[in-house]
Motif scaffolding. Structure first.
Motif, short mmCIF file in Angstrom:
data_model
loop_
_atom_site.label_atom_id
_atom_site.label_comp_id
_atom_site.label_asym_id
_atom_site.label_seq_id
_atom_site.Cartn_x
_atom_site.Cartn_y
_atom_site.Cartn_z
N LYS A 274 0.83 -1.21 0.00
CA LYS A 274 0.00 0.00 0.00
C LYS A 274 0.87 1.26 0.00
CE LYS A 274 -4.03 -2.07 2.29
NZ LYS A 274 -4.80 -2.16 3.56
N ALA B 4 2.68 1.60 -3.29
CA ALA B 4 1.75 2.08 -4.33
C ALA B 4 1.51 3.58 -4.20
CB ALA B 4 0.43 1.32 -4.23
N GLU B 5 1.38 4.06 -2.97
CA GLU B 5 1.19 5.50 -2.77
C GLU B 5 2.41 6.28 -3.29
OE1 GLU B 5 0.04 6.71 1.15
OE2 GLU B 5 -1.46 5.12 1.34
N VAL C 24 4.47 5.34 -5.63
CA VAL C 24 4.45 5.29 -7.10
C VAL C 24 3.45 6.30 -7.64
CG1 VAL C 24 3.92 3.85 -9.11
CG2 VAL C 24 5.28 2.92 -7.23
N GLU C 25 2.33 6.46 -6.96
CA GLU C 25 1.35 7.47 -7.37
C GLU C 25 1.94 8.88 -7.29
OE1 GLU C 25 -2.09 6.88 -4.95
OE2 GLU C 25 -2.75 5.10 -6.05
N PHE C 26 2.86 9.08 -6.34
CA PHE C 26 3.54 10.38 -6.23
C PHE C 26 4.64 10.54 -7.27
CE2 PHE C 26 2.15 10.47 -1.61
CZ PHE C 26 1.32 11.57 -1.76
#
Length: 322
Positions: free
Chosen positions: A174, A177-178, A180-182
């Protein structure tokens, strides 16, 4: 420990020194850099420093080039010292001398941590200190971009063996993934760490394989100072070698003995399923995790350290200790 107390002390401080442990790994370098960059973005005066040379390939990551040497940081007068990814004060190196005279916070995920800070946030359920730094940064309101996200992701990736170790859980994915979203770049991290070996380093690896001994569930090898010199290498060049030993079929415990510099021996231990190598390392003055731990000897002879440690590990395996 009240997490709010750490937040309050950071908010009250204007000049902060962030440091990690000697012989820094990816998690340590990532945690020092990510926290130093994050606090600087909040308007704090921050210096990140590690009392040990940082391996050259980590300098490809944002913020790492700003880390100071001990000589550059030793005369600073910070309001607060934050020590990350470090289980005992001696692992801080020469910065240990400053800890008793300053407010200190320790942030770590090693179960063997001695709680040597004024405030201690130790979470052994966390796969890496870098993910704890991410939680702290987000709580403080640090703005993330691709640069900070990538260097923060670095520590999580390396301390989970790029998401293959048993400490990889849903929480790890989790947070990854956060990041990577940044904008974190997983391919850049993996290629920089895993696909950046020199010919000299590969020859050193061959020397380790030449020395390798498989003894039932135990495999061990060593690299002497002469091995490093003969291949124009340093201890940085053997990073990750012990994990290759652990990959051997039917092996439970892997140990690599490293003599570098001459007269100083570092012991890296890994296990696969049931042996808690942190117990072995702790009995020898070191520490770490259940599946990854280590200890060091000064003014020591390589063969004497090898005999002592291997004898202890054999007893441990024969006794079925977990």
């Amino acid at each position: 420990m009240k997490f709010s107390s750490i937040i309050s002390q950071i908010n009250e401080s204007k000049f902060i020194l962030v440091t990690g442990h000697i012989m820094p790994d990816g998690d340590d370098i990532s945690s020092v850099t990510s926290l130093a960059v994050g606090l600087e973005r909040l308007g704090k005066t921050v210096v990140g420093s590690i009392d040990y040379p940082v391996p050259w390939y980590y300098r490809n990551f944002y913020g790492v080039e700003k880390l100071k040497t001990y000589e550059q940081a030793k005369d600073l007068d910070p309001d607060l010292i934050i020590v990350v990814d470090c289980s005992t004060p001696d692992r801080v190196g020469r910065f240990q001398n400053l800890l008793n005279d300053r407010k200190t916070i320790v942030i770590d995920h090693h179960a063997t941590n001695t709680l040597f800070g004024g405030l201690n946030w130790v979470d052994s359920s966390s796969a890496s200190t870098a993910q704890m730094v991410y939680i702290l940064n987000k709580t403080l309101g640090v703005p993330y971009d691709a640069d900070l996200a990538t260097v923060n992701y670095l520590g999580i990736a390396t301390d989970t063996g790029f998401f293959k170790y048993s400490n990889t859980d849903s929480h790890v994915f989790k947070i990854a993934a956060e990041l990577v979203e940044f904008g974190a770049k997983p391919h850049f991290v993996s290629s920089t760490i895993l696909e950046n070996k020199s010919p000299e380093q590969m020859k050193l690896y061959c020397r380790m394989v030449d020395h390798m001994i498989v003894d039932g569930q135990l495999v061990y090898s060593w690299l002497s100072y002469d091995d490093y010199r003969a291949n124009n290498c340093s201890d940085d060049d053997s990073t990750g070698f012990v994990s290759e030993l652990r990959s051997i079929k039917n092996v439970e415990v892997a140990i690599l003995f490293i003599e570098y510099p001459e007269g100083q021996v570092h012991v890296s231990m890994r296990s696969k399923n049931w042996v808690d190598v942190s117990k072995i390392a702790s009995s020898l003055g070191g520490g770490g995790h259940a599946r990854a731990a280590g200890c060091s000897f000064r003014d020591a002879k390589l063969h004497e350290v090898l005999d002592e440690v291997i004898g202890l590990v054999r007893d441990f395996l024969q006794g079925g200790n977990r």
